[in-house]
Design a protein around this motif. Structure first.
Motif, PDB file in Angstrom:
ATOM      1  N   GLN A  97       0.973  -1.151  -0.047  1.00 20.82           N
ATOM      2  CA  GLN A  97      -0.032   0.023  -0.030  1.00 20.82           C
ATOM      3  C   GLN A  97       0.900   1.050   0.008  1.00 20.82           C
ATOM      4  O   GLN A  97       1.840   1.328   0.908  1.00 20.82           O
ATOM      5  CB  GLN A  97      -0.695   0.001   1.394  1.00 20.82           C
ATOM      6  N   THR A  98       0.593   2.239  -0.807  1.00 17.82           N
ATOM      7  CA  THR A  98       1.139   3.496  -0.776  1.00 17.82           C
ATOM      8  C   THR A  98       0.673   4.472   0.348  1.00 17.82           C
ATOM      9  O   THR A  98      -0.513   4.488   0.159  1.00 17.82           O
ATOM     10  CB  THR A  98       1.272   4.267  -2.230  1.00 17.82           C
ATOM     11  N   GLY A  99       1.484   5.123   1.107  1.00 17.63           N
ATOM     12  CA  GLY A  99       0.868   6.027   2.121  1.00 17.63           C
ATOM     13  C   GLY A  99       2.067   6.836   2.949  1.00 17.63           C
ATOM     14  O   GLY A  99       2.962   6.382   2.758  1.00 17.63           O
ATOM     15  N   ASP A 100       1.582   7.569   3.496  1.00 14.98           N
ATOM     16  CA  ASP A 100       2.346   8.596   4.029  1.00 14.98           C
ATOM     17  C   ASP A 100       1.940   8.527   5.723  1.00 14.98           C
ATOM     18  O   ASP A 100       0.869   8.767   6.106  1.00 14.98           O
ATOM     19  CB  ASP A 100       2.206  10.234   3.747  1.00 14.98           C
ATOM     20  N   LEU A 101       2.927   8.161   6.562  1.00 16.15           N
ATOM     21  CA  LEU A 101       2.793   7.844   7.970  1.00 16.15           C
ATOM     22  C   LEU A 101       2.370   9.017   8.564  1.00 16.15           C
ATOM     23  O   LEU A 101       1.474   8.941   9.692  1.00 16.15           O
ATOM     24  CB  LEU A 101       4.026   7.454   8.412  1.00 16.15           C
ATOM     25  N   ALA A 102       2.501  10.289   8.183  1.00 16.09           N
ATOM     26  CA  ALA A 102       2.074  11.548   8.631  1.00 16.09           C
ATOM     27  C   ALA A 102       0.486  11.754   8.692  1.00 16.09           C
ATOM     28  O   ALA A 102      -0.084  12.193   9.579  1.00 16.09           O
ATOM     29  CB  ALA A 102       2.698  12.587   7.891  1.00 16.09           C
ATOM     30  N   ASN A 103      -0.239  10.940   7.702  1.00 17.01           N
ATOM     31  CA  ASN A 103      -1.647  11.060   7.873  1.00 17.01           C
ATOM     32  C   ASN A 103      -2.230   9.677   7.300  1.00 17.01           C
ATOM     33  O   ASN A 103      -3.702   9.655   7.194  1.00 17.01           O
ATOM     34  CB  ASN A 103      -2.103  12.247   6.691  1.00 17.01           C
ATOM     35  N   TRP A 104      -1.578   8.508   7.540  1.00 16.75           N
ATOM     36  CA  TRP A 104      -2.172   7.422   7.091  1.00 16.75           C
ATOM     37  C   TRP A 104      -3.383   6.749   7.854  1.00 16.75           C
ATOM     38  O   TRP A 104      -3.294   7.031   9.234  1.00 16.75           O
ATOM     39  CB  TRP A 104      -1.141   6.181   7.028  1.00 16.75           C
ATOM     40  N   GLN A 105      -4.303   6.140   7.241  1.00 18.69           N
ATOM     41  CA  GLN A 105      -5.393   5.538   7.956  1.00 18.69           C
ATOM     42  C   GLN A 105      -5.488   4.041   7.477  1.00 18.69           C
ATOM     43  O   GLN A 105      -5.445   3.846   6.274  1.00 18.69           O
ATOM     44  CB  GLN A 105      -6.562   6.229   7.562  1.00 18.69           C
ATOM     45  N   PRO A 106      -5.632   3.175   8.401  1.00 18.88           N
ATOM     46  CA  PRO A 106      -5.766   1.748   7.889  1.00 18.88           C
ATOM     47  C   PRO A 106      -7.060   1.288   7.127  1.00 18.88           C
ATOM     48  O   PRO A 106      -8.149   2.036   7.648  1.00 18.88           O
ATOM     49  CB  PRO A 106      -5.590   1.004   9.333  1.00 18.88           C
ATOM     50  N   ASP A 107      -7.057   0.410   6.341  1.00 19.53           N
ATOM     51  CA  ASP A 107      -8.138  -0.046   5.716  1.00 19.53           C
ATOM     52  C   ASP A 107      -9.119  -0.994   6.369  1.00 19.53           C
ATOM     53  O   ASP A 107     -10.085  -1.260   6.069  1.00 19.53           O
ATOM     54  CB  ASP A 107      -8.044  -0.233   4.337  1.00 19.53           C
ATOM     55  N   ARG A 108      -8.229  -1.432   7.243  1.00 19.18           N
ATOM     56  CA  ARG A 108      -8.986  -2.676   8.306  1.00 19.18           C
ATOM     57  C   ARG A 108      -8.464  -2.401   9.724  1.00 19.18           C
ATOM     58  O   ARG A 108      -7.653  -1.683   9.932  1.00 19.18           O
ATOM     59  CB  ARG A 108      -8.717  -4.002   7.835  1.00 19.18           C
ATOM     60  N   GLU A 109      -9.369  -2.726  10.868  1.00 19.53           N
ATOM     61  CA  GLU A 109      -8.840  -2.333  12.150  1.00 19.53           C
ATOM     62  C   GLU A 109      -7.674  -3.328  12.402  1.00 19.53           C
ATOM     63  O   GLU A 109      -7.695  -4.436  12.346  1.00 19.53           O
ATOM     64  CB  GLU A 109     -10.188  -2.901  12.999  1.00 19.53           C
ATOM     65  N   PRO A 110      -6.344  -2.373  12.636  1.00 15.28           N
ATOM     66  CA  PRO A 110      -5.415  -3.343  12.988  1.00 15.28           C
ATOM     67  C   PRO A 110      -5.178  -3.915  14.198  1.00 15.28           C
ATOM     68  O   PRO A 110      -5.722  -3.636  15.376  1.00 15.28           O
ATOM     69  CB  PRO A 110      -4.367  -2.221  13.165  1.00 15.28           C
TER      70      PRO A 110
END
Ligand SMILES: C[S@@+](CC[C@H](N)C(=O)[O-])C[C@H]1O[C@@H](n2cnc3c(N)ncnc32)[C@H](O)[C@@H]1O
Length: 278
Positions: A97-110
């Motif tokens: 998955q591409t994402g930026d840790l500064a504003n990342w949101q998961p697509d499933r509950e981690p």
């Protein structure tokens, strides 16, 4: 949408060369495994590897917890391309998955948020760490390792060679570059303890100093070229880069001399924390 220029990506440490980084894969794997070994969950369902890089650690997470949905997230297209290319040969389910840790949101509950050697590139840990922590349900685990390199001699010398390594002791590079490499995002251990302890059922915070046994010429320079030095190398023009590298190499080799047996010892301190939510 605002486009990020290559230069801005370099200053933020976002432009990576997987080949150079992986030259020291064995040394860099050890802390990743030490961190993984302290995650106390038996059967996590969803694991995110935040800043997964070339994905070798992501696949080890998937191999350890074969029933879990494991997601490697990174903001570097070069790293994710390498990760996807190497995807065979391990058990478990891995997706990228591409994402930026500064504003990342998961697509499933981690169940687990795992991050090895990444948060040193991300500012504002007083916001970042509580935001990640709040994504976890009760029983969820946050596991993080970050180098404490800002205070190491190699990194002092890195900044000093930029500040006065030019002809006649002049500074090299732009003021913007010198400011960016002076940033220190990783905090002391008690900072993370204080953030996490009130809502933790389990909390483990520790530091370790590894003695990396390196071989070859300019071993420490080679090491930092794959990580901390990239913003400087990418931020200097060709002429300044050559002057800088010669000066930094000289200072590093005086600080970390090659021993009679050909080995260079590189002491490297790292911070770890593993917390499980109440
Ligand atoms: C030193 S590498 C570590 C890679 C991997 N975790 C490992 O242990 O091998 C740092 C990684 O963090 C990624 N990274 C840096 N800043 C990031 C951000 N803001 N969001 C997502 N990934 C980031 C980089 O692209 C790079 O792949």
């Amino acid at each position: 949408m605002t486009q990020t220029t290559p230069h801005q990506r370099d200053l933020a440490g976002e432009s990576w060369n997987p080949g150079q980084y992986l030259k020291f894969a064995d040394h860099r794997l050890r802390p990743a495994l030490d961190l993984m070994g302290r995650i106390p969950l038996e059967d996590p369902q969803v694991i995110y590897d935040l800043g997964c890089g070339s994905g070798n650690v992501t696949r080890l997470l998937a191999d350890r917890w074969r029933d879990a949905d494991v997601v490697g997230m990174d903001n570097s297209p070069e790293m994710l391309e390498r990760a996807a290319a190497d995807a065979d040969g391990y058990g478990g389910n891995v997706r990228w998955q591409t994402g930026d840790l500064a504003n990342w949101q998961p697509d499933r509950e981690p169940s687990v948020l795992y991050s090895n050697a990444v948060i040193q590139w991300v500012p504002d840990h007083d916001e970042l760490v509580p935001r990640l922590w709040d994504l976890l349900p009760p029983g969820g685990c946050l596991a993080v390792q970050a180098p404490l390199s800002w205070d190491m001699r190699s990194h002092h010398l890195m900044r000093e060679a930029l500040a006065d390594g030019g002809p006649d002791g002049r500074a090299l590079g732009s003021r913007e570059l010198r400011t960016a490499v002076g940033n220190r995002w990783v905090q002391d251990p008690d900072f993370y303890y204080d953030l996490l302890a009130p809502q933790s059922a389990h909390l483990d915070v520790w530091t370790t100093e590894y003695q990396h046994v390196l071989t070859g010429d300019d071993a420490v320079l080679e090491w930092v070229t794959g990580t901390g030095l990239r913003p400087i190398l990418n931020g200097l023009d060709d002429g300044e880069r050559e002057i800088y590298l010669e000066e930094y190499r000289r200072r590093l080799n005086a600080e970390y001399p090659k021993r009679a047996d050909g080995v260079t010892l590189y002491p490297f301190r790292r911070l770890f924390f593993v917390a499980v939510r109440k």
